[in-house]
Design an enzyme around this catalytic site. Structure first.
Site, short mmCIF file in Angstrom:
data_model
loop_
_atom_site.label_atom_id
_atom_site.label_comp_id
_atom_site.label_asym_id
_atom_site.label_seq_id
_atom_site.Cartn_x
_atom_site.Cartn_y
_atom_site.Cartn_z
N HIS A 52 30.56 -45.15 -70.96
CA HIS A 52 29.92 -44.14 -70.10
C HIS A 52 30.71 -42.83 -70.12
O HIS A 52 30.14 -41.74 -70.20
CB HIS A 52 29.82 -44.70 -68.67
CG HIS A 52 29.49 -43.68 -67.63
ND1 HIS A 52 28.28 -43.02 -67.62
CD2 HIS A 52 30.20 -43.20 -66.58
CE1 HIS A 52 28.28 -42.16 -66.60
NE2 HIS A 52 29.43 -42.25 -65.96
N HIS A 76 36.19 -38.32 -65.31
CA HIS A 76 35.46 -38.03 -64.06
C HIS A 76 35.37 -39.20 -63.08
O HIS A 76 35.14 -38.98 -61.90
CB HIS A 76 34.08 -37.42 -64.35
CG HIS A 76 33.03 -38.42 -64.74
ND1 HIS A 76 32.74 -38.73 -66.04
CD2 HIS A 76 32.18 -39.15 -63.99
CE1 HIS A 76 31.77 -39.62 -66.07
NE2 HIS A 76 31.41 -39.90 -64.83
N GLU A 80 37.95 -42.12 -58.47
CA GLU A 80 37.05 -42.90 -57.65
C GLU A 80 37.10 -44.40 -57.99
O GLU A 80 37.17 -45.23 -57.10
CB GLU A 80 35.62 -42.38 -57.91
CG GLU A 80 34.55 -43.16 -57.22
CD GLU A 80 34.01 -42.41 -56.04
OE1 GLU A 80 34.83 -41.91 -55.24
OE2 GLU A 80 32.79 -42.31 -55.93
N ASP A 81 37.10 -44.73 -59.26
CA ASP A 81 36.85 -46.12 -59.65
C ASP A 81 38.08 -46.95 -59.98
O ASP A 81 38.08 -48.15 -59.80
CB ASP A 81 35.91 -46.17 -60.87
CG ASP A 81 34.50 -45.73 -60.53
OD1 ASP A 81 34.22 -45.54 -59.33
OD2 ASP A 81 33.69 -45.57 -61.46
N ASP A 142 26.73 -36.82 -66.67
CA ASP A 142 27.04 -38.12 -66.09
C ASP A 142 25.73 -38.80 -65.68
O ASP A 142 25.46 -39.95 -66.02
CB ASP A 142 27.96 -37.89 -64.88
CG ASP A 142 28.09 -39.08 -63.97
OD1 ASP A 142 28.47 -40.15 -64.46
OD2 ASP A 142 27.84 -38.93 -62.75
N ASP A 263 -1.30 -27.18 -73.73
CA ASP A 263 0.04 -27.13 -74.33
C ASP A 263 0.60 -28.51 -74.61
O ASP A 263 1.79 -28.74 -74.64
CB ASP A 263 1.01 -26.32 -73.46
CG ASP A 263 1.23 -26.99 -72.11
OD1 ASP A 263 0.43 -27.87 -71.74
OD2 ASP A 263 2.21 -26.64 -71.44
MN MN Z 1 30.11 -41.43 -63.96
#
Ligand code: MN
Length: 516
Positions: A52, A76, A80-81, A142, A263
């Site tokens: 990811h 990123h 947090e993780d 993300d 279109d």
């Molecule tokens: Mn992420």
């Protein structure tokens, strides 16, 4: 994004344009750091979490972002993780990468929970919270990868994420002028938010004679030949089929009549300069008859998001109505990558922009980040954190002309941000309140029952008085108690009519109860 792809720092670097040795070293370091930090971390699908991060960083490299943004893309989720500390990131990668990573983490806390009437404010809040356009771009990429892998998420969460993508992220991509990303996000979300409609549109598309490739190819070849015959040189063409969600929306507007959609299929002609765009339009109109009212000159009159092209729908004997789009390479790049097409150089010092480019950029920022220009609402610390280059753009714009400035100031006054603030429940729900609201207003906005039983307020983890003025971004928690009651003083504390009404009612009830 496929599983067989090779993941290497060198591959990432190969997507960058003219990276310095320093840039390369930074990306390599972030690659190794993220790989190690997320070593035992898996996604819902069971695949390594690093996939990811890699996909996010690669998408950023593909739109020409600089080394720090790509590194932040790799890092990123690390705070947090997997418990990496902000200090670690600062020490290893510097304050700017930390700023970007923390910005993305903060944005991740904003969640859409069906507050339909305030979607527009939520979008703005999103943009304002990001503070730096690069934070927003990391978050968009993300989200893009998360949408591609959404099948592995449990249904309830899936629907929330897809709805959020459709109502917040895709419109932001659109406003950033990132046309390709916008329709990609829309089509990915469409399937989950409106499954029945998605199937129907898919069927319509596959049955439709209009989206017939060989016929469209014939039209394209005829056009190429005619352009060459008329001496238009240095052009290339491509065809595009309308996105499923965008077709769905249009069908809704046109009462479901596919014949009214002109279109569905388009041919793009990308030319060397603006003059050639008009010449090519002339050639096409001698070849086929244009449909009245379908000629749109977005070069002379660009769209608010900066989009430029000339569109004309012509009636072809081979494939029916076909939309033709004429644009230069520069316009094409902008139409695909939008604001990102101007940002590549931003991480280096001292670039000069041509004036037209500068103006278009300012338009984007104006559109997106009105609160950054609004010194009245903005508090000092926020101002400090605003990257210099954004505030410089703002200043350059404000200094430009007086008339433009006046309309601009008017726009700001009308802006939602000048009289609303956004605060959060501990779960991340967004509650919007008038400016100067207090925890009591907040409690009643969540639920009247909670308002009536408010005993204590905790703002950003600390006990706060019930008449504290809430600020944008505060996280507010209300502790209730059976013995708590509204009292007269509360009326002075509140800004919302709803809270005032409930307090009056509660006071009346208390009075009656007291008498009997
Ligand atoms: Mn992420």
């Amino acid at each position: 994004m496929t599983k067989t792809e090779t993941q290497s720092a060198d591959e990432l670097i190969s997507y960058m344009s003219n990276p310095t040795e320093e840039d390369k070293a930074l990306v390599r370091k972030a690659f190794d750091f993220a790989k190690e930090a997320h070593r035992d971390h898996k996604r819902m699908s069971g695949e390594p979490y690093f996939n990811h991060l890699y996909a996010t960083a690669k998408a950023l490299a593909e739109i020409d972002m600089g080394a720090r943004t790509i590194s932040a893309g790799l890092l990123h989720d690390s705070i947090e993780d997997v418990g990496v500390t902000p200090e670690q990131i600062r020490d290893e990668f510097g304050p700017e990468v930390l700023f970007l990573v923390e910005g993305v983490t903060k944005l991740g806390e904003l969640k859409y929970r069906g507050a339909g009437r305030h979607i527009e404010s939520l979008r703005r809040l999103f943009v304002a919270t990001s503070q730096d356009i690069r934070v927003l771009l990391i978050k968009l990429m993300d989200r893009r990868h998360n949408m591609h892998t959404l099948d592995h998420v449990r249904p309830e969460k899936r629907l929330r994420i897809a709805t959020e993508t459709l109502s917040i992220y895709a419109p932001i991509a659109d406003r950033l002028g990132m046309g390709r990303l916008k329709s990609e996000l829309e089509d990915l979300a469409f399937k989950y938010v409106y499954p029945k409609e998605y199937k129907r549109i898919e069927e319509i598309m596959s049955e439709s004679k209009l989206a017939n490739e060989p016929k469209l190819e014939k039209v394209r070849n005829n056009l190429k030949r005619a352009l060459a015959e008329h001496g238009v040189k240095n052009f290339r063409t491509e065809s595009r089929v309308k996105g499923l969600y965008s077709l769905y929306r249009k069908l809704e507007r046109k009462g479901g009549d596919l014949d009214k959609i002109y279109d569905l299929q388009a041919i793009r002609v990308i030319l060397g300069n603006v003059e050639d765009c008009y010449r090519a339009l002339g050639v096409a109109h001698t070849l086929w008859h244009p449909l009245p009212g379908k000629i749109k000159d977005y070069i002379a009159f660009e769209k608010p998001n900066g989009y430029r092209s000339i569109h004309s729908t012509v009636m072809t004997p081979d494939a029916g109505p076909v939309e033709l789009q004429f644009r230069t390479e520069e316009m094409h790049r902008e139409a695909q990558f939008g604001i990102a097409s101007h940002l590549g150089y931003k991480e280096q010092e001292g670039p000069t922009l041509d004036r037209g480019q500068q103006k278009r950029e300012q338009l984007w920022y104006r559109h997106l980040i009105p609160s950054l220009f609004n010194t009245q609402v903005q508090n000092r610390t926020e101002q400090k954190k605003t990257p210099k280059w954004i505030s410089e753009l703002a200043d350059a714009h404000l200094a430009e002309t007086l008339t433009e400035r006046d309309t601009f100031m008017q726009e700001i006054q009308d802006d939602f941000f000048s009289h609303r603030i956004f605060v959060f429940t501990p779960k991340g729900d967004v509650i919007d309140l008038p400016i100067d609201s207090t925890p009591i207003d907040f409690a009643y906005a969540v639920h009247s029952e909670i308002g009536d039983r408010t005993a204590r307020a905790i703002v950003n983890g600390k006990i706060a008085p019930l008449n504290a003025q809430l600020k944008n971004g505060d996280i507010v928690q209300i502790e209730t108690s059976k013995n708590a009651h509204p009292n007269k003083k509360w009326c002075e504390y509140v800004r919302t009519t709803m809270a005032r009404k409930h307090i009056h009612q509660a006071l009346l009830r208390q009075q009656k109860d007291g008498k009997h």
